[in-house]
Enzyme design. Structure first.
Site, PDB file in Angstrom:
ATOM      1  N   GLY A  44       0.805  -1.224   0.000  1.00 17.96           N
ATOM      2  CA  GLY A  44       0.000   0.000   0.000  1.00 17.96           C
ATOM      3  C   GLY A  44       0.835   1.270   0.000  1.00 17.96           C
ATOM      4  N   ILE A  45       0.404   2.209   0.816  1.00 21.15           N
ATOM      5  CA  ILE A  45       1.045   3.529   0.856  1.00 21.15           C
ATOM      6  C   ILE A  45       2.489   3.403   1.362  1.00 21.15           C
ATOM      7  CG2 ILE A  45       0.931   5.811   1.937  1.00 21.15           C
ATOM      8  CD1 ILE A  45      -2.156   5.512   1.935  1.00 21.15           C
TER       9      ILE A  45
ATOM     10  N   LYS B 291     -16.278   0.399  14.146  1.00 20.83           N
ATOM     11  CA  LYS B 291     -17.573   0.126  14.811  1.00 20.83           C
ATOM     12  C   LYS B 291     -18.065   1.481  15.340  1.00 20.83           C
ATOM     13  CE  LYS B 291     -18.727  -4.356  15.391  1.00 20.83           C
ATOM     14  NZ  LYS B 291     -18.663  -4.836  14.066  1.00 20.83           N
TER      15      LYS B 291
ATOM     16  N   ASN C 148     -15.422  10.485  11.246  1.00 22.41           N
ATOM     17  CA  ASN C 148     -16.052   9.569  10.286  1.00 22.41           C
ATOM     18  C   ASN C 148     -16.881   8.534  11.035  1.00 22.41           C
ATOM     19  OD1 ASN C 148     -16.671   8.547   7.797  1.00 22.41           O
ATOM     20  ND2 ASN C 148     -14.750   7.414   7.546  1.00 22.41           N
TER      21      ASN C 148
ATOM     22  N   TYR D 200     -10.207   5.336  15.210  1.00 23.43           N
ATOM     23  CA  TYR D 200      -9.269   5.724  14.144  1.00 23.43           C
ATOM     24  C   TYR D 200      -9.125   7.256  14.077  1.00 23.43           C
ATOM     25  CZ  TYR D 200      -7.364   5.753   9.330  1.00 23.43           C
ATOM     26  OH  TYR D 200      -6.592   5.935   8.209  1.00 23.43           O
TER      27      TYR D 200
ATOM     28  N   THR E  94      -6.193   2.097  -2.467  1.00 23.60           N
ATOM     29  CA  THR E  94      -5.371   1.017  -1.900  1.00 23.60           C
ATOM     30  C   THR E  94      -6.271  -0.167  -1.561  1.00 23.60           C
ATOM     31  OG1 THR E  94      -5.745   1.770   0.356  1.00 23.60           O
ATOM     32  CG2 THR E  94      -3.762   2.602  -0.723  1.00 23.60           C
TER      33      THR E  94
HETATM   34  P1  NAD Z   1      -2.408  -1.058   4.666  1.00 24.19           P
HETATM   35  O1  NAD Z   1      -3.295  -1.777   5.627  1.00 24.19           O
HETATM   36  O2  NAD Z   1      -2.366  -1.521   3.255  1.00 24.19           O
HETATM   37  O3  NAD Z   1      -0.918  -1.040   5.233  1.00 24.19           O
HETATM   38  C1  NAD Z   1      -0.609  -0.806   6.584  1.00 24.19           C
HETATM   39  C2  NAD Z   1       0.664  -1.553   6.936  1.00 24.19           C
HETATM   40  O4  NAD Z   1       0.951  -1.332   8.333  1.00 24.19           O
HETATM   41  C3  NAD Z   1       0.545  -3.076   6.739  1.00 24.19           C
HETATM   42  O5  NAD Z   1       1.625  -3.543   5.967  1.00 24.19           O
HETATM   43  C4  NAD Z   1       0.572  -3.612   8.148  1.00 24.19           C
HETATM   44  O6  NAD Z   1       1.131  -4.912   8.250  1.00 24.19           O
HETATM   45  C5  NAD Z   1       1.413  -2.561   8.872  1.00 24.19           C
HETATM   46  N1  NAD Z   1       1.193  -2.625  10.324  1.00 24.19           N
HETATM   47  C6  NAD Z   1       0.022  -2.706  10.973  1.00 24.19           C
HETATM   48  N2  NAD Z   1       0.226  -2.841  12.298  1.00 24.19           N
HETATM   49  C7  NAD Z   1       1.564  -2.844  12.496  1.00 24.19           C
HETATM   50  C8  NAD Z   1       2.386  -2.976  13.639  1.00 24.19           C
HETATM   51  N3  NAD Z   1       1.864  -3.127  14.855  1.00 24.19           N
HETATM   52  N4  NAD Z   1       3.723  -2.928  13.484  1.00 24.19           N
HETATM   53  C9  NAD Z   1       4.266  -2.785  12.248  1.00 24.19           C
HETATM   54  N5  NAD Z   1       3.532  -2.668  11.121  1.00 24.19           N
HETATM   55  C10 NAD Z   1       2.193  -2.698  11.235  1.00 24.19           C
HETATM   56  O7  NAD Z   1      -2.836   0.485   4.761  1.00 24.19           O
HETATM   57  P2  NAD Z   1      -2.652   1.721   3.728  1.00 24.19           P
HETATM   58  O8  NAD Z   1      -3.952   1.965   3.070  1.00 24.19           O
HETATM   59  O9  NAD Z   1      -1.437   1.554   2.893  1.00 24.19           O
HETATM   60  O10 NAD Z   1      -2.445   2.907   4.777  1.00 24.19           O
HETATM   61  C11 NAD Z   1      -1.185   3.336   5.233  1.00 24.19           C
HETATM   62  C12 NAD Z   1      -1.384   4.507   6.194  1.00 24.19           C
HETATM   63  O11 NAD Z   1      -2.145   5.530   5.553  1.00 24.19           O
HETATM   64  C13 NAD Z   1      -2.170   4.128   7.453  1.00 24.19           C
HETATM   65  O12 NAD Z   1      -1.633   4.833   8.562  1.00 24.19           O
HETATM   66  C14 NAD Z   1      -3.557   4.614   7.146  1.00 24.19           C
HETATM   67  O13 NAD Z   1      -4.296   4.872   8.323  1.00 24.19           O
HETATM   68  C15 NAD Z   1      -3.265   5.869   6.366  1.00 24.19           C
HETATM   69  N6  NAD Z   1      -4.358   6.324   5.485  1.00 24.19           N
HETATM   70  C16 NAD Z   1      -4.783   5.578   4.422  1.00 24.19           C
HETATM   71  C17 NAD Z   1      -5.811   6.064   3.611  1.00 24.19           C
HETATM   72  C18 NAD Z   1      -6.303   5.318   2.402  1.00 24.19           C
HETATM   73  O14 NAD Z   1      -7.171   5.851   1.685  1.00 24.19           O
HETATM   74  N7  NAD Z   1      -5.800   4.126   2.100  1.00 24.19           N
HETATM   75  C19 NAD Z   1      -6.421   7.279   3.908  1.00 24.19           C
HETATM   76  C20 NAD Z   1      -5.982   7.995   5.016  1.00 24.19           C
HETATM   77  C21 NAD Z   1      -4.937   7.516   5.791  1.00 24.19           C
END
Ligand code: NAD
Length: 445
Positions: free
Chosen positions: A215-216, A292, A345, A351, A386
């Site tokens: 992902g990101i 939730k 949200n 979150y 993502t």
């Molecule tokens: P994702 O779930 O694809 O990736 C998150 C990663 O964090 C995973 O690889 C996971 O294994 C890792 N992770 C989780 N818990 C962990 C821990 N305890 N220790 C180490 N690693 C851990 O999520 P994403 O969509 O790529 O999001 C990345 C960030 O961007 C997050 O912080 C998310 O909240 C934020 N975000 C995403 C969006 C979106 O639209 N996707 C929007 C706003 C914010």
């Protein structure tokens, strides 16, 4: 990587249909490819009387080989409009904005950039000047909503003494790297910023990215490596295989670690000390959701999210800002927040609380970080395409994608480019900022 609706409305039949039905027709955004120029067409500059950034703006535009126009030319389609409004000292002088942009805003090309430069209002004593400088925000946010065809608008507030530190911010905002950033206010404080290294700004830097296996996080790791950094890719052991693939692809290394573990800050520091001479960039990207509504959320769901998204990075940053830390001078700490933390949200109280906390944490630590020559900033992504957002039900997903000025979702690279901008050695004056990477989402606006 266009979503199905965007693909439909960029076909000639789809475009006509969307027009007839009054539906949004998102413009495919221009994104940066290595070797691309910072700005790909003529730039029109202007300034209010008594402004102070003209020289610094000219230097950046010259350094990026922009074709600069100081007078409007009827037959030119502009790639960027840059107006120095630092000289605006009272509300009547705000008319200078209208004077400059009134005609020119309709003469910009696709994915153009509108940039207004001002002074941080709270650093101004005179009430009339402070009022006028605050007013610039309403103008820029409206321009972002009125601009069409993938164009963006931003306000850069430059402290007195920050005149020499705006280069990296201007480059980022002018370039396709800021494709999904619009309607933002970025602050640049007084700082000594080194000259830009266009191709490999992060050469010799060691970066660590949490949640880097997909992902990101994977996009952040790739982008920092593209800019020359060695990236330590961190994720939980169960993601080990994906993590190794990302690290191998970018010539980085891995650290399997659960960031919520009691000894996580120590293990992270030990890892860096054993393998590297120091650490320069830490991006707290790892995050989870346990959605939730408040009345139905268990205490475990609350705690799990707060621990990963907020408490872990608070503990790691505290350790990294301690005297004995391997974080070098010029270090960069970056938190990943979310527009949920700004707008709230439904179903995401845990979150949104954690992500608003990330913003609070960044603002709270910025002065202490500055004492060590370190910056700490956050990005707040909106709707990013993502695996996380692909799992959202179709109609909610469609609404999320369209409810912003660019009528589309962003890509992981958009978040990564904003983080690379913070990480740039030239961004020494950018501290305590929260830039939303959301296409100017209507949520929390
Ligand atoms: P994702 O779930 O694809 O990736 C998150 C990663 O964090 C995973 O690889 C996971 O294994 C890792 N992770 C989780 N818990 C962990 C821990 N305890 N220790 C180490 N690693 C851990 O999520 P994403 O969509 O790529 O999001 C990345 C960030 O961007 C997050 O912080 C998310 O909240 C934020 N975000 C995403 C969006 C979106 O639209 N996707 C929007 C706003 C914010």
């Amino acid at each position: 990587m266009a979503d199905p609706y965007s693909k439909l409305v960029t076909s000639s039949y789809g475009r006509q249909l969307a027009k007839r039905l009054g539906l949004p027709t998102p413009t495919p955004l221009r994104r940066y490819r290595p070797g691309d120029p910072v700005v790909s067409g003529p730039v029109l500059t202007g300034e209010a009387e008594g402004s102070r950034l003209g020289e610094a703006v000219s230097e950046t535009l010259e350094a990026v080989h922009a074709e600069v126009h100081r007078r409007r030319d009827e037959n030119t389609e502009y790639a960027a409009l840059v107006f120095d409004a630092t000289g605006i000292g009272d509300s009547l002088a705000l008319g200078e904005l209208h004077e400059f942009f009134g005609d020119t805003i309709r003469r910009v090309g696709r994915c153009a950039r509108l940039i207004v430069l001002g002074t941080p209002p709270e650093e101004i004593d005179d009430p009339a000047e402070r009022t006028a400088q605050r007013a610039l925000e309403g103008f820029v946010r409206t321009a972002g909503k009125e601009l069409k065809r993938g164009s963006t608008a931003q306000l850069v507030q430059v402290s007195r003494g920050g005149e020499r530190a705006i280069d990296s911010t201007l480059r980022f905002l002018l370039s396709p790297k800021s494709a999904f950033v619009s309607g933002q206010v970025i602050r640049v404080g007084a700082a000594e910023a080194p000259p830009a290294d266009g191709s490999l700004p992060l050469r010799d830097k060691v970066a660590l990215v949490t949640g880097a296996s997909r992902g990101i996080g994977a996009a952040i790791a790739e982008t920092l490596a593209r800019d020359g950094a060695h990236v330590v890719c961190l994720d939980v052991p169960s993601q080990g295989q994906d993590l190794a693939e990302v690290a191998n692809r970018i010539g980085g290394s891995t650290l399997q670690l659960d960031i919520t573990a009691e000894n996580a800050p120590q293990r992270l520091i030990e890892h860096v000390e054993q393998r590297h001479e120091g650490l320069d960039i830490v991006v707290h990207n790892a995050g989870i959701t346990r959605d939730k509504t408040i009345g139905r959320m268990s205490r475990d769901q609350w705690d799990a999210v707060l621990r990963v998204n907020l408490a872990a990075q608070e503990r790691i940053n505290t350790a990294l800002l301690a005297d004995s830390s391997p974080l070098r001078r010029g270090g960069r700490l970056v938190g990943v927040a979310s527009i949920s933390g700004i707008a709230g949200n439904v179903g995401q109280a845990n979150y949104a609380t954690s992500k608003a906390g990330v913003i609070g944490h960044v603002q709270a630590l910025a002065p202490r970080a500055a004492e060590r020559g370190v910056t700490i900033n956050a990005v707040a992504p909106g709707f990013i395409e993502t695996a996380m957002t692909a799992a959202v039900p179709l109609f909610v997903r469609e609404a999320g994608r369209r409810m912003n000025s660019l009528s589309q979702g962003g890509l992981p690279i958009d978040v990564a480019e904003t983080i690379a901008f913070y990480a740039d050695p030239g961004s020494a004056g950018v501290n305590g900022n929260v830039v939303r990477v959301c296409g100017q989402s209507l949520l929390g606006a």
